[in-house]
Motif scaffolding. Sequence first.
Motif, mmCIF file in Angstrom:
data_model
loop_
_atom_site.group_PDB
_atom_site.id
_atom_site.type_symbol
_atom_site.label_atom_id
_atom_site.label_comp_id
_atom_site.label_asym_id
_atom_site.label_seq_id
_atom_site.Cartn_x
_atom_site.Cartn_y
_atom_site.Cartn_z
ATOM 1 N N PHE A 14 0.755 4.716 4.345
ATOM 2 C CA PHE A 14 -0.059 3.695 4.996
ATOM 3 C C PHE A 14 0.237 3.653 6.496
ATOM 4 C CE2 PHE A 14 -0.666 -0.600 6.620
ATOM 5 C CZ PHE A 14 -1.934 -0.917 6.171
ATOM 6 N N VAL A 33 -6.130 2.277 0.212
ATOM 7 C CA VAL A 33 -5.105 2.451 1.250
ATOM 8 C C VAL A 33 -5.755 2.808 2.582
ATOM 9 C CG1 VAL A 33 -3.084 3.781 1.966
ATOM 10 C CG2 VAL A 33 -3.340 3.108 -0.427
ATOM 11 N N ASN A 85 0.799 -1.233 0.000
ATOM 12 C CA ASN A 85 0.000 0.000 0.000
ATOM 13 C C ASN A 85 0.827 1.276 0.000
ATOM 14 O OD1 ASN A 85 -3.067 -0.693 0.331
ATOM 15 N ND2 ASN A 85 -1.976 -2.148 1.621
#
Length: 456
Positions: free
Chosen positions: A41, A218, A36
Amino acid sequence: MQRERLSSRLGFILLSAGCAIGIGNVWKFPYMVGQNGGGAFVLLYLFFLLVMGIPVMTIEFSLGRASQKSPVRLYQALAPKGSKWYLHGYVAMAGNYIIMMFYTTVAGWMLQYFVKTAKGTFTGLDVQQVEQAYDQMCADPVGMVLFMAIVVILGFFICSFSLQGGLERVTKYMMLALLALMLILAVHSCTLGGAKEGLTFYLKPDLGKMMDVGIGNVVMGAMTQAFFTLSLGMGGMAIFGSYIDKKHALLGESINVALLDTFVAVVSGLIIFPACFTYNVEAGAGPKLIFVTLPNVFNHMQGGRLWGALFFVFMSFAALSTVLAVFENILACCRDLFGWSRKKACLINCILMLILSLPCALGFNVLSGIHPMGGTSTFLDLEDFLVSNLILPIGSLIFLLFSVSKRGWGWENFLAEANAGKGPKVKNWMRGYMTYVLPFLFIVIFIMGIIPLFQK
């Protein structure tokens, strides 16, 4: 029956953290970061841990401490007469069994990999051969059942002693050893040639990568990871809340546990990403990162056999800390329901858990032709889905609504219990957030979790 007590605040924090800290921190978190887009993230994960995880953990601790009961009996102690809240107690108890039906097998994998790495099984193997070694492990029913059984028997053996003399003592030493091992491995990784690139990828937010993956994906990934990492919704924290005194307010204790849990997740990334970038390994390799990718990394590393063995000792400790905590939950529920002694509850549940864990352990070999969710799914996929996508989010929502609703325990009772003792307090202005915003977030997580069922 006299309620057992933990001997110290440190024991309570380490036990609660042990329940939260598991394979999700050191296996799932790094590969989620890799898939991600790295640092962005991580920031989102920390944000959702603060706004979702800590409030619900405080609620679970409060329910346990106020009721002095396990999840299966806490509603009878706190709910209004004639209400049906108690039904969730049985679902929470079932959730503890279901998670152990597959977690014991995965913990067995960690022990197997420690043995294999220490013996030098992976030394000299190329990438394809390491992948084959993982497949061969899963295809061997004897090895899978043997190591699963070691985890189950060891776990209940430790829990069969008194709360202080067994679970608390072992978990304290194991958690402190886990933290020390992590720091040693992280310092070593940060001396590798690709450390700068790895740490940049891991810790520097990159909006471009977020756009590539999809900002919504995300955000959702960070929200679910922050929620699931603390194992909320099955009463895991409630049981430890029932073992402590009222010297400390529970928001502060939740913050301490969440910090420890986050420390383990973040440091596991410091171990993995510098190694990935040093040896040109795909950082977003997904679930294979631990079992296929890292043995290749250790093969190329100076003293790799030692570092690999240390890594899988650390992974085994992380897995076993969760196993011990959930086993204690199961034992507490059985003792509250049936009035059994600790040793009797351990013996019966040890036999039961050995039987219940067989479908997962054999699902990769003898029972590999059975696909309970269609496609190539295994029993592990089914059991993980039931816990992660249904029992945890629904359970957290019920605990939350019970604690803020006048038809349940009620906000005033929750506030009084949570704020008893020294330390940070739950503020009255949080009531609106916990009554309306948090339930909405849990409903979103639940809906997102079941959408894949309808996309097949």
